[in-house]
Scaffold this motif. Structure first.
Motif, PDB file in Angstrom:
ATOM      1  N   ASP A 194      63.313  60.348  25.855  1.00  0.00           N
ATOM      2  CA  ASP A 194      63.663  59.367  26.430  1.00  0.00           C
ATOM      3  C   ASP A 194      63.184  59.434  27.679  1.00  0.00           C
ATOM      4  O   ASP A 194      62.805  60.441  28.460  1.00  0.00           O
ATOM      5  CB  ASP A 194      65.298  58.952  26.220  1.00  0.00           C
ATOM      6  N   ARG A 250      72.462  61.220  20.147  1.00  0.00           N
ATOM      7  CA  ARG A 250      72.968  60.367  20.895  1.00  0.00           C
ATOM      8  C   ARG A 250      73.701  60.361  21.956  1.00  0.00           C
ATOM      9  O   ARG A 250      74.536  61.441  21.800  1.00  0.00           O
ATOM     10  CB  ARG A 250      73.871  59.226  20.026  1.00  0.00           C
ATOM     11  N   TYR A 251      73.544  60.049  23.166  1.00  0.00           N
ATOM     12  CA  TYR A 251      74.289  60.452  24.560  1.00  0.00           C
ATOM     13  C   TYR A 251      75.224  59.404  24.833  1.00  0.00           C
ATOM     14  O   TYR A 251      74.724  58.240  24.695  1.00  0.00           O
ATOM     15  CB  TYR A 251      73.001  61.209  25.377  1.00  0.00           C
ATOM     16  N   ASP A 252      76.017  59.698  25.917  1.00  0.00           N
ATOM     17  CA  ASP A 252      76.867  59.010  26.729  1.00  0.00           C
ATOM     18  C   ASP A 252      75.975  58.625  28.041  1.00  0.00           C
ATOM     19  O   ASP A 252      74.938  59.097  28.156  1.00  0.00           O
ATOM     20  CB  ASP A 252      78.240  59.226  26.654  1.00  0.00           C
ATOM     21  N   ALA A 253      76.924  57.597  28.742  1.00  0.00           N
ATOM     22  CA  ALA A 253      76.059  57.132  29.847  1.00  0.00           C
ATOM     23  C   ALA A 253      75.806  58.357  30.998  1.00  0.00           C
ATOM     24  O   ALA A 253      75.034  58.086  31.743  1.00  0.00           O
ATOM     25  CB  ALA A 253      76.984  56.116  30.588  1.00  0.00           C
ATOM     26  N   GLN A 254      76.503  59.418  30.820  1.00  0.00           N
ATOM     27  CA  GLN A 254      76.336  60.531  31.652  1.00  0.00           C
ATOM     28  C   GLN A 254      75.415  61.559  31.153  1.00  0.00           C
ATOM     29  O   GLN A 254      75.298  62.571  31.704  1.00  0.00           O
ATOM     30  CB  GLN A 254      77.746  61.260  32.069  1.00  0.00           C
ATOM     31  N   GLY A 255      74.992  61.035  29.980  1.00  0.00           N
ATOM     32  CA  GLY A 255      73.898  62.231  29.503  1.00  0.00           C
ATOM     33  C   GLY A 255      74.404  63.231  28.539  1.00  0.00           C
ATOM     34  O   GLY A 255      73.818  64.459  28.322  1.00  0.00           O
TER      35      GLY A 255
END
Length: 87
Positions: free
Chosen positions: A38, A61-66
């Motif tokens: 990405d 799939r990652y969260d907003a903090q990576g």
């Protein structure tokens, strides 16, 4: 961005790809990995190709903090497995 690799190291997810290959070096390879990254440089998915067929695929799939939230692992002729990670 799509990139190509010879192999990976370690057992942690996401896989740590090594020995990057140029796209023009794939013509004479039986086995290699291709991965999509990405805009933040995180691996979105990776596939292992053997004689042109996808043998293994990981989707991440990652969260907003990576941080890695989920890994969906699909192997040839098997039901996909979904692994969830909490921090």
């Amino acid at each position: 961005m799509l990139r190509y690799f010879l192999t990976y190291r370690g057992v942690k997810l996401p896989l740590c790809m090594t020995e990057e290959l140029a796209a023009d070096a794939l013509a004479h390879r039986n086995t290699y990995f291709r991965a999509e990254f990405d805009d933040a440089g995180r691996m979105a998915w990776v596939e292992k190709l053997v004689y042109g067929e996808v043998e293994l695929r990981h989707d991440y799939r990652y969260d907003a903090q990576g941080q890695l939230l989920e890994a969906r692992i699909s192997m040839l002729d098997e039901e996909p497995q979904l692994l969830s990670f909490t921090v």
